[in-house]
Design a protein around this motif. Structure first.
Motif, PDB file in Angstrom:
ATOM      1  N   LEU A  89     -22.720  -4.471  37.254  1.00 40.16           N
ATOM      2  CA  LEU A  89     -22.584  -4.434  36.796  1.00 40.16           C
ATOM      3  C   LEU A  89     -22.582  -5.748  35.274  1.00 40.16           C
ATOM      4  CD1 LEU A  89     -18.661  -5.758  35.266  1.00 40.16           C
ATOM      5  CD2 LEU A  89     -19.407  -5.980  37.275  1.00 40.16           C
ATOM      6  N   LEU A  90     -23.764  -4.942  33.829  1.00 40.12           N
ATOM      7  CA  LEU A  90     -23.719  -6.096  33.023  1.00 40.12           C
ATOM      8  C   LEU A  90     -22.985  -5.700  31.664  1.00 40.12           C
ATOM      9  CD1 LEU A  90     -25.340  -8.783  31.759  1.00 40.12           C
ATOM     10  CD2 LEU A  90     -27.429  -6.477  32.200  1.00 40.12           C
ATOM     11  N   ARG A  91     -22.224  -6.005  31.853  1.00 40.17           N
ATOM     12  CA  ARG A  91     -21.200  -6.289  30.010  1.00 40.17           C
ATOM     13  C   ARG A  91     -22.190  -7.807  28.978  1.00 40.17           C
ATOM     14  NH1 ARG A  91     -14.758  -7.357  31.431  1.00 40.17           N
ATOM     15  NH2 ARG A  91     -15.676  -9.086  32.671  1.00 40.17           N
ATOM     16  N   THR A  92     -22.420  -8.476  29.965  1.00 40.97           N
ATOM     17  CA  THR A  92     -22.504  -9.838  28.677  1.00 40.97           C
ATOM     18  C   THR A  92     -23.384  -8.936  27.512  1.00 40.97           C
ATOM     19  OG1 THR A  92     -22.583 -11.456  30.004  1.00 40.97           O
ATOM     20  CG2 THR A  92     -24.081 -11.529  28.519  1.00 40.97           C
ATOM     21  N   SER A  93     -23.207  -9.336  26.284  1.00 38.33           N
ATOM     22  CA  SER A  93     -24.440  -9.055  25.103  1.00 38.33           C
ATOM     23  C   SER A  93     -25.560  -9.174  25.127  1.00 38.33           C
ATOM     24  CB  SER A  93     -23.489  -9.465  23.880  1.00 38.33           C
ATOM     25  OG  SER A  93     -24.073 -11.309  23.503  1.00 38.33           O
ATOM     26  N   PRO A  94     -26.741  -8.310  24.647  1.00 37.58           N
ATOM     27  CA  PRO A  94     -27.841  -8.655  24.609  1.00 37.58           C
ATOM     28  C   PRO A  94     -28.711  -9.915  23.822  1.00 37.58           C
ATOM     29  CG  PRO A  94     -27.711  -6.480  23.940  1.00 37.58           C
ATOM     30  CD  PRO A  94     -26.525  -6.888  23.877  1.00 37.58           C
ATOM     31  N   GLU A  95     -28.162 -10.363  22.876  1.00 38.31           N
ATOM     32  CA  GLU A  95     -28.285 -11.439  22.287  1.00 38.31           C
ATOM     33  C   GLU A  95     -27.636 -12.523  23.381  1.00 38.31           C
ATOM     34  OE1 GLU A  95     -26.823  -8.951  19.503  1.00 38.31           O
ATOM     35  OE2 GLU A  95     -25.937  -9.462  21.477  1.00 38.31           O
ATOM     36  N   GLU A  96     -26.834 -13.250  24.088  1.00 40.45           N
ATOM     37  CA  GLU A  96     -26.273 -13.685  25.231  1.00 40.45           C
ATOM     38  C   GLU A  96     -27.333 -13.159  25.945  1.00 40.45           C
ATOM     39  OE1 GLU A  96     -22.006 -14.699  25.791  1.00 40.45           O
ATOM     40  OE2 GLU A  96     -21.643 -12.530  24.952  1.00 40.45           O
ATOM     41  N   VAL A  97     -27.814 -12.365  26.655  1.00 43.57           N
ATOM     42  CA  VAL A  97     -28.566 -12.593  27.827  1.00 43.57           C
ATOM     43  C   VAL A  97     -30.103 -12.695  27.694  1.00 43.57           C
ATOM     44  CG1 VAL A  97     -29.666 -11.043  28.932  1.00 43.57           C
ATOM     45  CG2 VAL A  97     -27.403 -10.358  28.930  1.00 43.57           C
ATOM     46  N   ARG A  98     -30.253 -12.854  26.492  1.00 44.48           N
ATOM     47  CA  ARG A  98     -32.191 -13.214  25.941  1.00 44.48           C
ATOM     48  C   ARG A  98     -31.466 -14.550  25.606  1.00 44.48           C
ATOM     49  NH1 ARG A  98     -33.148 -12.783  19.373  1.00 44.48           N
ATOM     50  NH2 ARG A  98     -31.230 -14.236  19.766  1.00 44.48           N
ATOM     51  N   ASP A  99     -31.078 -15.389  25.043  1.00 44.59           N
ATOM     52  CA  ASP A  99     -30.371 -16.808  24.872  1.00 44.59           C
ATOM     53  C   ASP A  99     -30.105 -17.442  26.359  1.00 44.59           C
ATOM     54  OD1 ASP A  99     -30.646 -16.369  22.949  1.00 44.59           O
ATOM     55  OD2 ASP A  99     -27.870 -16.737  22.188  1.00 44.59           O
ATOM     56  N   THR A 100     -29.932 -16.823  27.056  1.00 43.78           N
ATOM     57  CA  THR A 100     -29.814 -17.150  28.603  1.00 43.78           C
ATOM     58  C   THR A 100     -31.190 -17.554  29.298  1.00 43.78           C
ATOM     59  OG1 THR A 100     -27.254 -16.688  29.053  1.00 43.78           O
ATOM     60  CG2 THR A 100     -28.501 -17.188  31.342  1.00 43.78           C
ATOM     61  N   PHE A 101     -31.929 -16.280  29.375  1.00 38.40           N
ATOM     62  CA  PHE A 101     -33.115 -16.202  30.001  1.00 38.40           C
ATOM     63  C   PHE A 101     -33.974 -16.875  28.744  1.00 38.40           C
ATOM     64  CE2 PHE A 101     -29.762 -13.492  32.581  1.00 38.40           C
ATOM     65  CZ  PHE A 101     -30.157 -14.333  33.366  1.00 38.40           C
ATOM     66  N   GLY A 102     -33.738 -16.615  28.143  1.00 37.95           N
ATOM     67  CA  GLY A 102     -35.042 -17.250  27.406  1.00 37.95           C
ATOM     68  C   GLY A 102     -36.336 -16.317  27.157  1.00 37.95           C
ATOM     69  N   TYR A 103     -35.916 -15.642  26.913  1.00 37.73           N
ATOM     70  CA  TYR A 103     -37.655 -13.860  26.306  1.00 37.73           C
ATOM     71  C   TYR A 103     -37.415 -14.196  25.503  1.00 37.73           C
ATOM     72  CZ  TYR A 103     -32.996 -10.949  28.024  1.00 37.73           C
ATOM     73  OH  TYR A 103     -32.147 -10.327  27.935  1.00 37.73           O
ATOM     74  N   ALA A 104     -38.331 -13.308  24.324  1.00 37.59           N
ATOM     75  CA  ALA A 104     -38.311 -13.150  22.453  1.00 37.59           C
ATOM     76  C   ALA A 104     -37.691 -12.477  22.342  1.00 37.59           C
ATOM     77  CB  ALA A 104     -39.449 -13.727  22.241  1.00 37.59           C
ATOM     78  N   ALA A 105     -38.468 -10.947  23.193  1.00 38.10           N
ATOM     79  CA  ALA A 105     -37.410 -10.067  22.868  1.00 38.10           C
ATOM     80  C   ALA A 105     -35.842  -9.828  22.536  1.00 38.10           C
ATOM     81  CB  ALA A 105     -38.416  -8.603  23.688  1.00 38.10           C
ATOM     82  N   GLN A 106     -35.894  -8.547  21.210  1.00 33.31           N
ATOM     83  CA  GLN A 106     -34.547  -8.488  21.492  1.00 33.31           C
ATOM     84  C   GLN A 106     -33.893  -7.196  21.563  1.00 33.31           C
ATOM     85  OE1 GLN A 106     -31.351 -10.823  20.931  1.00 33.31           O
ATOM     86  NE2 GLN A 106     -31.100  -8.769  22.099  1.00 33.31           N
TER      87      GLN A 106
END
Length: 254
Positions: free
Chosen positions: A6-23
């Protein structure tokens, strides 16, 4: 082994965690199954100092496959053997990735003979990263399809009662080294291919509704008050004779 996660973490939190530029915008998923689209994080070919987000098929397809209908769905790869297996060795050297997840499921056979699903997640329920491999496959018409598999290793003592294998987890401080394929050899990253610490995960029983890929909602991750296996309906029982087809209650890339 990892056949559902499962992956329920918000897209914003996933981006901040892994550091990619796209949203990218993607919905919470509680029952991700093989052949469905999954998010991965990999090295950006244009800027190798930065990671990039991609959506790929879960089930790695090596470039040399002729007909994907006749090829098995490679959702997992044994980390001890991947560097030498034809299906994985090139990806192991050149195309490693991270697969964000909030948890995964394993099944344990109960005394009554039925299998009880367990959700395995971090004690704080936060997002983490599976070690993954990705590949690009092309059909006869030149259409490309990207795909990925999760690396596994021998389970730690915490999870051994549920399964003898578990996904490899890449810790935050090791993620850049795992992704930089051109700077490391297989031997240089072999120390990352190990079981997570004993206290990294906790496991608890959840509803047998997770057995059906058609069920994908928050109720699947609610702990059971009673650890006895609930009776599954005929609709929820997986068939031993018929394999699910792509599109049977699943999101498809095709």
């Amino acid at each position: 082994m990892c056949g559902r996660y499962l992956l329920r973490t918000s897209p914003e939190e996933v981006r901040d965690t892994f550091g990619y530029a796209a949203q990218p915008n993607f919905p919470p998923r509680y029952n991700i199954a093989p052949t469905q689209p999954i998010p991965i994080v990999r090295e950006d070919a244009g800027d190798r100092a930065s990671p990039e987000f991609a959506l790929v098929r879960w089930g790695l397809l090596p470039p040399w496959v002729k007909d994907i209908k006749d090829f098995p769905t490679l959702i997992n790869a044994r980390s001890e053997e991947a560097a030498n297996k034809p299906a994985f060795r090139t990806a192991m050297r050149r195309r490693r990735c991270l697969i964000p997840a909030d948890g995964f499921y394993e099944w344990q056979k109960a005394e009554n003979g039925k299998k009880q699903p367990y959700l395995i997640q971090r004690p704080d329920a936060q997002v983490f990263a599976f070690a993954g491999l990705w590949e690009t496959w092309m059909d006869a018409q030149g259409n490309e399809l990207e795909s990925a598999a999760i690396l596994t290793t021998a389970a730690n003592e915490t999870l051994t009662p549920l399964h003898h294998r578990m996904p490899v987890v890449i810790e935050k401080e090791d993620r850049a080294r795992w992704l930089h394929c051109d700077e490391t050899s297989g031997d240089d990253i072999s120390d990352l291919l190990k079981a997570a610490p004993e206290d990294y995960f906790r496991a608890f029983p959840v509803s047998t509704r997770v057995n059906s890929v058609a069920n994908d909602d928050e109720s699947l991750v609610v702990p059971l008050a009673d650890e006895q296996t609930p009776a599954a309906t005929d609709k929820e029982k997986p068939s031993a004779k018929k394999k699910p087809k792509a599109g049977d209650g699943q999101m498809s890339l095709f």
